[in-house]
Design an enzyme around this catalytic site. Structure first.
Site, PDB file in Angstrom:
ATOM      1  N   ASP A 186       0.794  -1.242   0.000  1.00 24.71           N
ATOM      2  CA  ASP A 186       0.000   0.000   0.000  1.00 24.71           C
ATOM      3  C   ASP A 186       0.823   1.287   0.000  1.00 24.71           C
ATOM      4  OD1 ASP A 186       0.820   0.289   2.739  1.00 24.71           O
ATOM      5  OD2 ASP A 186      -0.937  -0.806   3.430  1.00 24.71           O
ATOM      6  N   HIS A 218       6.779  -7.804  -1.091  1.00 26.84           N
ATOM      7  CA  HIS A 218       5.719  -8.210  -2.027  1.00 26.84           C
ATOM      8  C   HIS A 218       5.441  -7.152  -3.096  1.00 26.84           C
ATOM      9  CE1 HIS A 218       4.014 -11.293   1.075  1.00 26.84           C
ATOM     10  NE2 HIS A 218       5.106 -11.708   0.486  1.00 26.84           N
TER      11      HIS A 218
HETATM   12  P1  OAD Z   1      -3.370 -11.218   6.936  1.00 27.39           P
HETATM   13  O1  OAD Z   1      -4.663 -10.596   6.502  1.00 27.39           O
HETATM   14  O2  OAD Z   1      -3.148 -12.650   6.655  1.00 27.39           O
HETATM   15  O3  OAD Z   1      -3.190 -11.006   8.511  1.00 27.39           O
HETATM   16  C1  OAD Z   1      -3.406  -9.769   9.131  1.00 27.39           C
HETATM   17  C2  OAD Z   1      -3.030  -9.917  10.598  1.00 27.39           C
HETATM   18  O4  OAD Z   1      -3.127  -8.635  11.201  1.00 27.39           O
HETATM   19  C3  OAD Z   1      -3.958 -10.856  11.390  1.00 27.39           C
HETATM   20  O5  OAD Z   1      -3.149 -11.746  12.157  1.00 27.39           O
HETATM   21  C4  OAD Z   1      -4.734  -9.902  12.302  1.00 27.39           C
HETATM   22  O6  OAD Z   1      -5.041 -10.482  13.572  1.00 27.39           O
HETATM   23  C5  OAD Z   1      -3.765  -8.755  12.465  1.00 27.39           C
HETATM   24  N1  OAD Z   1      -4.362  -7.424  12.733  1.00 27.39           N
HETATM   25  C6  OAD Z   1      -5.487  -6.881  12.194  1.00 27.39           C
HETATM   26  N2  OAD Z   1      -5.657  -5.620  12.602  1.00 27.39           N
HETATM   27  C7  OAD Z   1      -4.607  -5.325  13.425  1.00 27.39           C
HETATM   28  C8  OAD Z   1      -4.205  -4.168  14.171  1.00 27.39           C
HETATM   29  N3  OAD Z   1      -4.898  -3.028  14.135  1.00 27.39           N
HETATM   30  N4  OAD Z   1      -3.071  -4.243  14.919  1.00 27.39           N
HETATM   31  C9  OAD Z   1      -2.344  -5.387  14.953  1.00 27.39           C
HETATM   32  N5  OAD Z   1      -2.678  -6.517  14.270  1.00 27.39           N
HETATM   33  C10 OAD Z   1      -3.787  -6.493  13.513  1.00 27.39           C
HETATM   34  O7  OAD Z   1      -2.202 -10.301   6.315  1.00 27.39           O
HETATM   35  P2  OAD Z   1      -0.668 -10.645   6.085  1.00 27.39           P
HETATM   36  O8  OAD Z   1      -0.140 -11.537   7.130  1.00 27.39           O
HETATM   37  O9  OAD Z   1       0.013  -9.358   5.837  1.00 27.39           O
HETATM   38  O10 OAD Z   1       0.409 -11.153  -0.217  1.00 27.39           O
HETATM   39  O11 OAD Z   1      -0.742 -11.450   4.715  1.00 27.39           O
HETATM   40  C11 OAD Z   1       0.448 -11.862   4.084  1.00 27.39           C
HETATM   41  C12 OAD Z   1       0.313 -11.805   2.583  1.00 27.39           C
HETATM   42  O12 OAD Z   1      -0.837 -12.557   2.162  1.00 27.39           O
HETATM   43  C13 OAD Z   1       0.055 -10.422   2.017  1.00 27.39           C
HETATM   44  O13 OAD Z   1       1.225  -9.657   1.847  1.00 27.39           O
HETATM   45  C14 OAD Z   1      -0.593 -10.707   0.695  1.00 27.39           C
HETATM   46  C15 OAD Z   1      -1.514 -11.847   1.099  1.00 27.39           C
HETATM   47  O14 OAD Z   1      -1.848 -12.733   0.095  1.00 27.39           O
HETATM   48  C16 OAD Z   1       0.547 -10.538  -1.420  1.00 27.39           C
HETATM   49  O15 OAD Z   1      -0.155  -9.615  -1.790  1.00 27.39           O
HETATM   50  C17 OAD Z   1       1.645 -11.069  -2.261  1.00 27.39           C
END
Ligand code: OAD
Length: 246
Positions: free
Chosen positions: A107, A122
């Site tokens: 983003d 990514h």
């Molecule tokens: P996810 O959507 O899998 O996980 C988001 C995490 O953030 C979850 O564990 C939530 O509990 C946590 N969360 C949500 N709001 C929060 C807040 N305000 N403070 C702290 N934690 C919070 O996202 P990613 O792990 O980033 O890949 O996903 C990894 C990759 O999967 C992404 O980069 C994307 C996706 O497919 C690509 O686009 C290549």
């Protein structure tokens, strides 16, 4: 009562004395800015099929469909602002001798908050890449005038400069990420579900290299078993709280 109240004296001491810090962020760090996460009840992958939108095969099959999805996301992201979590991480660059910020997010909000050189493993939704020449350019047009957009030099299709499912990460970027994890004494893993490799392995790399590893998330994740402490709460609140004890 603050999110960091649960931290032991020992960990607080490790935070205060840290010289080289690395942070890995995921979608959760941007959630408080209004960016949808990928997993969980409201997650993008609950409503859209990744294999139809975020794979090289999907782009080959229907580049316009893929671009319409990215154009929608770009339009949604354009007005959003960094939150106190992004801003605190940007200030860490001044506070610590060495600060490496690795993000899975595309983003661009870490840059908007002032982080100098985030390792965007990514890719970045504001960058396009020519599929013929490989040239990467910034493109901030929302909505896009032409879908799918074409290279101004050679008229070949442009693709989002994003790592899709089934693609490898750029070796130079991956090296910077692993080096950041190996060579730090404090490692934060923030707002990521820990489901996507190789990002998910970086906390373990940092731990084996001797770093203190602190997770910040709304809930426990598979990574929680391998970290020194998990702070359960919003990253936009926990990070400024950590900054206060420095
Ligand atoms: P996810 O959507 O899998 O996980 C988001 C995490 O953030 C979850 O564990 C939530 O509990 C946590 N969360 C949500 N709001 C929060 C807040 N305000 N403070 C702290 N934690 C919070 O996202 P990613 O792990 O980033 O890949 O996903 C990894 C990759 O999967 C992404 O980069 C994307 C996706 O497919 C690509 O686009 C290549």
């Amino acid at each position: 009562m603050s999110v960091i109240d649960g931290l032991s004296d020992d960990i607080i001491e490790k935070i205060k004395s840290a010289k080289s810090v690395t942070a890995l962020t995921g979608a959760g760090v941007s959630a408080e800015s209004g960016v949808p996460t990928f997993r969980g009840d409201e997650g993008l992958w609950n409503n859209y099929r990744a294999e139809e939108l975020a794979t090289p095969e999907a782009f080959e099959r229907d580049p316009s469909l893929v671009w319409r999805w990215y154009d929608w996301r770009r339009t949604l992201l354009a007005p959003l602002k960094p939150n106190p979590g992004h801003e605190t991480l940007a200030r860490f660059e001044q506070r610590f001798d060495k600060m490496t910020l690795i993000t899975q997010n595309v983003d661009g909000l870490h840059r908007k908050a002032g982080s100098e050189e985030p390792v965007e493993i990514h890719g970045n939704i504001w960058h396009t890449q020519c599929i013929s020449e490989g040239t990467v350019r910034e493109n901030r047009e929302t909505p896009l005038k032409e879908i799918p957009p074409r290279c101004p030099d050679c008229q070949a299709l442009l693709r989002p400069h994003i790592v899709w499912f089934g693609e490898s990460l750029e070796p130079a970027i991956l090296n910077r990420a692993f080096e950041g994890a190996e060579k730090c004494d404090l490692f934060f893993v923030i707002g990521t579900s820990g489901m996507v490799q190789p990002a998910a392995s970086l906390a373990g790399v940092a731990k084996r290299g001797g770093a203190t590893v602190i997770e910040i998330n709304l809930e426990k994740t598979p990574l929680s078993y391998d970290v020194d402490a998990t702070l359960l709460g919003l990253s936009g609140e926990a990070l400024p709280e950590i900054e206060k004890i420095l």
